[in-house]
Design a protein around this motif. Structure first.
Motif, PDB file in Angstrom:
ATOM      1  N   CYS A 237      -0.402  -6.586  -7.967  1.00 43.55           N
ATOM      2  CA  CYS A 237       0.516  -6.335  -9.066  1.00 43.55           C
ATOM      3  C   CYS A 237       0.437  -7.506 -10.041  1.00 43.55           C
ATOM      4  CB  CYS A 237       1.935  -6.219  -8.504  1.00 43.55           C
ATOM      5  SG  CYS A 237       3.207  -5.953  -9.740  1.00 43.55           S
ATOM      6  N   CYS A 242       6.623 -10.194  -7.911  1.00 38.23           N
ATOM      7  CA  CYS A 242       6.430  -9.078  -6.973  1.00 38.23           C
ATOM      8  C   CYS A 242       5.609  -9.577  -5.786  1.00 38.23           C
ATOM      9  CB  CYS A 242       5.703  -7.932  -7.671  1.00 38.23           C
ATOM     10  SG  CYS A 242       5.317  -6.536  -6.579  1.00 38.23           S
ATOM     11  N   CYS A 264       8.487  -5.450  -7.098  1.00 37.94           N
ATOM     12  CA  CYS A 264       8.985  -5.109  -8.430  1.00 37.94           C
ATOM     13  C   CYS A 264       9.487  -3.657  -8.411  1.00 37.94           C
ATOM     14  CB  CYS A 264       7.879  -5.292  -9.471  1.00 37.94           C
ATOM     15  SG  CYS A 264       6.562  -4.079  -9.311  1.00 37.94           S
ATOM     16  N   HIS A 267       6.772  -0.917  -7.851  1.00 37.63           N
ATOM     17  CA  HIS A 267       6.239  -0.740  -6.498  1.00 37.63           C
ATOM     18  C   HIS A 267       7.301  -0.277  -5.504  1.00 37.63           C
ATOM     19  CE1 HIS A 267       2.651  -2.933  -8.074  1.00 37.63           C
ATOM     20  NE2 HIS A 267       2.114  -1.947  -7.391  1.00 37.63           N
TER      21      HIS A 267
HETATM   22 ZN   LIG Z   1       4.706  -4.925  -8.235  1.00 39.82          ZN
END
Ligand SMILES: [Zn+2]
Length: 278
Positions: A237, A242, A264, A267
């Motif tokens: 990511c 994240c 995040c 996700h």
């Molecule tokens: Zn992410």
């Protein structure tokens, strides 16, 4: 049902695999999770006696072949046969992984091929993720700068996660190296170990060392990268907060895995939509 097999590494004292399994269970209630002992011990123990000896020899030879010979040259371009002593060393490591020291760098994808051979047919397939933890140092070739780099994770089958890689792979702050060099220069190469320890302590916020208590917390994020790689094709990511952030520096890794310690929204949303939450 999708399944995840986690393999412990008895050689890493501060790795708490049940905690990582608990984290994954909380995020992936629709999956079946199984915690197993070390990858080699688990898969070798279930073989017939004759087959066992043959398999250990073959795996040991393949692992010895995966040793990086020259940091600046791709292993595939070097013509070599592993030495008898190297194969014997790996043989002992396959039989007793808890006693295997680290220090040798292995080509990650060749290493993983040796492990793949041990996964039985009925446990292969896209619905099953095998995630093996190891204290061994694993690397991949980077065509951009023409050399091998140590890695924390090799995304393949199985996914291989290196506990030593957490310390060695992401770069430490430049300031640490500068101060370390200054210390070495001052002491003409004979660094007082206690000064070196003090220097490391000052940077504890900014890099992870051996025996670090944050190891398990950090590895939860790499375990999640393995999950995203295997089931959804993309382990990384761009969001630095994240857990799937592909950290190249220690400070980035600590930020994503310890200070943030979350996925995040994108996700987290992917997990929910995928049916992982049932
Ligand atoms: Zn992410």
């Amino acid at each position: 049902m999708r399944e995840i097999f986690l393999y412990d590494d008895p050689a890493t004292e501060n790795l708490r695999l049940p905690e990582i399994a608990e984290y994954l269970r909380g995020k992936l209630p629709g999956f079946r999770l199984e915690v197993r002992q070390n990858f080699f011990e688990h898969h070798i123990a279930r073989l017939e006696r004759v087959e066992r000896g043959r398999t250990i020899d073959q795996v040991a030879w393949e692992i010895a072949s995966s040793r990086v010979r020259d940091l600046m040259r791709l292993n595939d371009e070097i013509d070599f046969e592993p030495l008898y002593g190297e194969v014997q060393f790996e043989r002992r490591g396959v039989i007793a992984p808890s006693r295997k020291p680290f220090g040798i760098l292995y080509d990650g994808y060749t290493f993983v091929r040796a492990l793949y051979r041990l996964i039985p047919q009925e446990e292969r397939g896209s619905d099953r993720l095998h995630m093996a933890f190891t204290n061994q140092l694993i690397g991949t070739w980077s065509p951009e700068d023409g050399r091998y780099h140590a890695r924390v994770i090799i995304c393949s089958i199985p996914c291989l996660i290196s506990t030593t890689g957490v310390v060695e792979a992401p770069a430490k702050p430049g300031e640490f190296y500068r101060l370390k060099r200054a210390l070495e220069a001052l002491s003409r190469g004979h660094v007082d170990y206690s000064l070196f320890v003090k220097l490391k302590e000052q940077f504890s916020d900014r890099f992870v060392d051996y025996g670090d208590e944050r190891l398990t917390e950090i590895l939860k994020g790499y375990a999640m990268q393995a999950v995203f790689y295997h089931f959804w094709g993309g382990p990384f990511c761009d969001d630095p907060d994240c857990r799937l952030f592909n950290a190249h520096r220690q400070e980035e890794m600590i930020r994503a895995q310890v200070k943030s310690g979350r996925l995040c929204d994108k996700h987290e949303g992917m997990l929910k939509r995928s049916g992982a939450h049932k």
